[in-house]
Design an enzyme around this catalytic site. Sequence first.
Site, PDB file in Angstrom:
ATOM      1  N   GLY A 149      30.373 -15.916 -20.955  1.00  0.00           N
ATOM      2  CA  GLY A 149      29.840 -15.380 -22.195  1.00  0.00           C
ATOM      3  C   GLY A 149      28.439 -15.918 -22.417  1.00  0.00           C
ATOM      4  N   CYS A 150      27.635 -15.168 -23.169  1.00  0.00           N
ATOM      5  CA  CYS A 150      26.228 -15.540 -23.340  1.00  0.00           C
ATOM      6  C   CYS A 150      26.095 -16.896 -24.021  1.00  0.00           C
ATOM      7  CB  CYS A 150      25.487 -14.450 -24.100  1.00  0.00           C
ATOM      8  SG  CYS A 150      26.254 -13.947 -25.647  1.00  0.00           S
ATOM      9  N   TYR A 151      26.840 -17.094 -25.124  1.00  0.00           N
ATOM     10  CA  TYR A 151      26.790 -18.399 -25.795  1.00  0.00           C
ATOM     11  C   TYR A 151      27.335 -19.493 -24.882  1.00  0.00           C
ATOM     12  CZ  TYR A 151      26.086 -16.262 -30.463  1.00  0.00           C
ATOM     13  OH  TYR A 151      25.601 -15.597 -31.558  1.00  0.00           O
ATOM     14  N   ALA A 152      28.432 -19.173 -24.177  1.00  0.00           N
ATOM     15  CA  ALA A 152      29.080 -20.180 -23.338  1.00  0.00           C
ATOM     16  C   ALA A 152      28.122 -20.688 -22.271  1.00  0.00           C
ATOM     17  CB  ALA A 152      30.337 -19.590 -22.710  1.00  0.00           C
TER      18      ALA A 152
END
Lengths: 344, 344, 344, 344
Positions: A149-152
Site C-alpha cells: 500500500g502507498c502509505y505502508a
Amino acid sequence: MMKMKVGVVGASGYAGGELLRLLAGHPECEVACITSRKFAGKSAAEVHPNLRDILKIKFEDLAPEKVASKCDFVFTATPHGASMSTIPVFVDSGIKAVDLSGDFRFKNVKTYERYYGLKHSCPEIKAVFGLPELHRKEIKKARLVANPGCYAACVILGLAPVIKEDLTEVVAVDAKSGISGAGAEPSQKTHYPLTAESVLPYSVAAHRHLPEIEQELQVLNKKINISFVPHLVPVIRGISATMHCFLRRGINGERIATLYEKFYKNEPFVRILNAGEMPRMSAVRGSNYIDIGCFEVDEERKRAIIVAALDNLVKGAAGQAVQNMNIMRGFEETAGLKHAALYP
Amino acid sequence: MMKMKVGVVGASGYAGGELLRLLAGHPECEVACITSRKFAGKSAAEVHPNLRDILKIKFEDLAPEKVASKCDFVFTATPHGASMSTIPVFVDSGIKAVDLSGDFRFKNVKTYERYYGLKHSCPEIKAVFGLPELHRKEIKKARLVANPGCYAACVILGLAPVIKEDLTEVVAVDAKSGISGAGAEPSQKTHYPLTAESVLPYSVAAHRHLPEIEQELQVLNKKINISFVPHLVPVIRGISATMHCFLRRGINGERIATLYEKFYKNEPFVRILNAGEMPRMSAVRGSNYIDIGCFEVDEERKRAIIVAALDNLVKGAAGQAVQNMNIMRGFEETAGLKHAALYP
Amino acid sequence: MMKMKVGVVGASGYAGGELLRLLAGHPECEVACITSRKFAGKSAAEVHPNLRDILKIKFEDLAPEKVASKCDFVFTATPHGASMSTIPVFVDSGIKAVDLSGDFRFKNVKTYERYYGLKHSCPEIKAVFGLPELHRKEIKKARLVANPGCYAACVILGLAPVIKEDLTEVVAVDAKSGISGAGAEPSQKTHYPLTAESVLPYSVAAHRHLPEIEQELQVLNKKINISFVPHLVPVIRGISATMHCFLRRGINGERIATLYEKFYKNEPFVRILNAGEMPRMSAVRGSNYIDIGCFEVDEERKRAIIVAALDNLVKGAAGQAVQNMNIMRGFEETAGLKHAALYP
Amino acid sequence: MMKMKVGVVGASGYAGGELLRLLAGHPECEVACITSRKFAGKSAAEVHPNLRDILKIKFEDLAPEKVASKCDFVFTATPHGASMSTIPVFVDSGIKAVDLSGDFRFKNVKTYERYYGLKHSCPEIKAVFGLPELHRKEIKKARLVANPGCYAACVILGLAPVIKEDLTEVVAVDAKSGISGAGAEPSQKTHYPLTAESVLPYSVAAHRHLPEIEQELQVLNKKINISFVPHLVPVIRGISATMHCFLRRGINGERIATLYEKFYKNEPFVRILNAGEMPRMSAVRGSNYIDIGCFEVDEERKRAIIVAALDNLVKGAAGQAVQNMNIMRGFEETAGLKHAALYP
C-alpha cells in the site's frame, strides 16, 4: 531485441495509468494488453490524455485467461476483491504477476478478512510482499508479488532502521496524502470545494494500511505500538509522513542519520537527506524515489522526528510495481525508472 | 452611543489586518489609530484591499505615547521583541491592552528567553494568558492579556479535557497550518511553487508554541510528554491538529466526547462535534470558532485520536484578541464575533 | 560513445533546473559545467533537490571564456540583459548556443529596447527564433538560437494556422500561467496567501511577449490586431491560452481542426485534439508537448475559440531549448524528450 | 421587533447554504423554513457545518404551498427547471420571491428555451432582472425578481459603462470561476486531481449566461459582439473576468476610470479601483462587493482592458439575492451585507 509483452488488468484508474506511463518508456517491455470493463473500446489516450501519441492501444474487456494468452507478465491494478478472482488464473498459467491491491499482502488471511471485510477466496496462494529494500531475494524468485500500500511503503521504509535498532516502541505516524490516492472516481472526499484549503483526517480508528505496517515492522520488534492517522491534503500526488518516535534511550540526530545511511546504503531508490534538509513531495513528484530525513531529536522530551516522502502513484504504487517486475525478470532494477522528479 | 476608541499597533500584517476587519464590524468599538512604520501615510485599504469603503483611516508611524493619548484600548500586533518596548508605555498610561506576540505569554521569563533567543526587557510586567476557556476570571480583571499563539490555542483547547481527566501522558500532536501563519512577508517558505502541492514540517525540534502548550497543560498534569510538530500545508488560513493520545486506561470514544461536552458546556466559541463528524478548516474559516471532534479510540492499540480545527487568524489571533477585549471591557463576550465561517 | 559536453549558464533558476533535469536523461549529452554566482560551491541537488543522486556536479562562478573552454554547447538561462554580455564570447569561440532570455529574440533591436527598457550591447549578433515548427531549417544551420518566451511559444503555435489561412485579423488572447513562470525568487506576486485562491492579470498594457508574438505572426498577416493579457493562476507549472478569434468569414469547427492537423502533420511535439477534447495543463505537465484543440465556432456571433496548453518550463523553456539543440547538432529531434506528462 | 419570516427552497446547495449564512446574520429576518428533498430531516449544520450553533433548523421536504403558508418571503435556490413549478405558487399566494435559477431571467422566453433546452411552463409570469445597479426602481416594486447568473452579474456590471458610452462594440470576455460555481455535487469537473493545477475552458460555444449578458447590454448598444468563454480555475470561490475591449476611438485609461466612477457613484457594493490596483478575488471573498478596475489602454493596438471580480456565491448569487430582498421589502439596502471580505 524482442520486448517482453506486458498486460495491465484494470488500467483505467490512476495506478493503472501510471503503470502505462512508466511502461511506455521502459526499455525492455511492450504494453500488449490493457483491460477495463468501463472503458473497453476507448484508446489509452482518451482516458489518460498524457499518453496521446505515446501509447497507441485500446482498452479491452477481457477475461484473465485471454490476458494470460497474450502476455508474458501481468500487473493487476483492480480494486481489492477483484484481484482474488483473476490472480489464480495467472498463477495457474505460469504468468508472473504483481498485484497492486491489498488482496495478497497479508501473511495471515484473518488480518485481511478483518480489515477488508471480505472472505478471501484463495488463501492458499502466497505472495511475496513487494518491498525490495526488505525482501529483494524473495521477490527475485517470486511468481506473485503483492505490491505494498502507498502509505505502508512510506511508513515501513521510514521506520525500519529505528525499529530494528530498538530505539523506540511507541510511534505516532501522521501521514498526509495527495487526493489522487482516493482514486479516479469523484466523491465528496475528492470534491474540490471541500478538499482545497483543507486537511482531512480519515480512517482514524484503523486504516487498512496499518496492519501491513505492523506485519512488516513487528518482524523487527514484536512490541511496537503504532498510532497511524492518514490525512487528505490539497495536493494531487505525494505522501509525506511525520513519524514521532518516543525514544527508549538517549541518542542524537547524527547517529540516527548514520543508521539510515547504512541500512539503505545500496538502495537505488532510497535517498537519505542531510541534516537541515527536509523531505519534500516536490523532490520525488513523478519519480520512484523515497526521501527520508529530518532526524531531529528533542533530548529534553526524549523523542525523535523522522520524515519520509514519496509519490503515492510511483514508489507508492506503479513505480514500485515496475521495480518489482524488474527484479522478478532479471532486468536492471532501475530500468524505466531513472527519471528525476518534477521540481518545482 | 459613544464607541470605545481602539488602536492597533502593527496593523499592516495579517493578524493586524484581521483585527481591522473584525473591529470594523464591532458594535462597541471604533478604530481610532493604526500604526505601521513601513506603510505610514497609506490608507488601510491600500494594504488590506478588503477594507476599501469599509474602514477609512490611514497608517501612522506613531510613538506608543501618542497611541495611548488617542485610544481607550490597544492591540499590539507587532513581532515578538517589539511588544516589549511598547507595552510598558500602555501599562503606565493605564490603557488596557492585548498583546498578540509571544513577549508576555510565559510565567517563567527564562522559558521566553530560551525559546525566543532574546533578553526580556520588562520581566516585571505580568500578563494573563488569554484563553477565556481556562482563564476567563483573570482576563476580566487583567490590564494586560497575552494572546495565545495560534497553534497553542488549538492544542491547549484540544487537549485540556483528556489531560485534566488523566487519560494520557504521552501525546503526539501533528499540526497543520495555512501559509498565512508565516506572515505577510514573502520568503522561500511562502513561495507558491514550493508551498503548493506540498506539506512541510518545520521547527521540528521545538517550536516556540510548544512551551506555551506545556505551561498551560502541565497545570493539569505535571508529567505529560508532548511531541509537537507543526507543518505548512497549501491552505491560506486554518489550523488542523491531530492529537494521538496513548491511553493510560481503557475508555471508549463516547465517554471522551462526553468529557469534552461537559468541559466546554457554556463556551460560546468551542463546538464539540458529534460522532462521525470531523473538524474541518472550512467550517471555521473566517470565524472565531474552534471545532473539536473525532474522538475515535483504537482499543487494541490503546490510543485515542482527537482533532481540532480553528482559523489561525481568528480564534488563533485576532478573533481571540477581540474576545479578550470584550471580556476585559465588559462587553458581550461574542460582540463582533458572531458571524459564520465561509463554507465552502 | 563520447557524449557532448554541455554547459548551463545560470542554472539555479527554474528554467535552468529544468534543463538539468532533461539533460541528465539525455542520451547524447553530459552536463559538464553549471554556473551560478549565488550558489557557487553548492551541489546541483542542494538547489534542485529532485536531482539528488541523479546529477552530481557543483555550481561554479565562471567567466564565459572558462565555460567555453569546457563545453561543446551552451545554454544561457540568465535573465535578459545578462545574456548580451556572455553570448558574444560563445559566438566568438565558435560554441553553438541557445539563449533562453529575451535578448536575441527580436529582428528589430528597437523593439527589444522599447519593451525591455535596455540598450542592446551587441545588435550585430543575429539569432534564429527557436520555434522548430516555423523555423526548423534555419535552426539546423544556426550558431545561436533565441529560445521563445513561454507565452509566445504557446500563442504563436496556437494561432499560426488560422492567421496563415486569413480567417481572422482580430484576436483576444487570454493566457494563464503557473506561478513558476515568475521565477524562483519570492515576491508579493508569488506569495502563497495572495496567489492561492486567486487569478491575477498583469502586464496588461503590453507584456514583453506580445511583440514576439506579433513579430512571428505578422509574417503571416501584416494586419492582425492582437490583444494579449497574461494572468497568474494558482498552478505551479503550465500555460493555457484561450484565443478568441473574431472571424472574417463563415467556417465551421471541423474545417479549422483540419487546418491545424495539416499544418502540424509531422510535428513530433504538437498534438491536435479531437472534437470534444480540451487541452489540459495536466496532459502536458513535465512533457515537451503542446496540445491544441477546442476549435468551437459560434456561428451566430462569428467567432472561433482555440485553446492551447503547454508546460511553461518545458515546451515553454527548457524542453524547447533541448529540442533546438537536438536540431542544431543533428541528434534525433526528440532525443531526451520522449517522456509522457504527469497525469493527474 | 418581529422579524420577517423567510423560506429558502433548495437550501442544501452552495447558493442555498450561502443564503442561510447571510440570513442568519440579517437584522430583519428569521429563517423560518428550509427545504430539501435529499436532506429532509437533517439539521442545517449537518449539511453546512459552518452553521453549527448558529442556525438551528431542520430541512423539510415541503410542497411550495406549505412554504407559502409559513413564510413572508421566499428564495428559490433550486436548479433551473424546478423553479418554474414552485414560483407560480408563491406568485399566486402573494408571497414575494427571489428566484436564483435561470428560469425567469429572460424577457424573451424563446431565448430561455433555446439555451436551457426546456419548454417554459409559465411564460406569462414576468420577473424583474435583479441587478439593482441597472433596475433598482423596478426591483422595488417587483413581486418576483430573477437573480442574475454569477458570470452575468460580473460581466454586465463590468461592461455597462463602456458599452453605454459607445466606446466599443467588439469585446472578448474571458471569465474564470472558482469550482463552487459547479455546485455541491461531485463530478469529473470538480474532481480535485483534475481541477487542481489546471485551468479548464468550458461551454465555449455559448454558455447560458451569454444571452443574459447580451439581453442586458444590448439595451445600451444593439450592435455589440461579445465573445464569452468561462473557465474553471483551482479556486473555491470567486469570479474574475478580463474584458478585452477593441476600441472604436482613442481614449485613455483615466477617462475610462472616470466614466466608471460616475456610473457607479452611489452604489453601495460596486468599488471602482484606482490606477495601478487590480481587482482580486481575495478582496471580495465572502463579501457582496464587486471590484472593477485596471482600465489600461494600449493605444497602439486600440484596446482597453477592464477587469472585474466578485464572489460567485455572494454578489454572484446569495448576497445579490439578499440585496434584492432588502430593496423589495424596504429594508436598508445593505442590511446583513456590510461585512468585509476575508483577505488573505
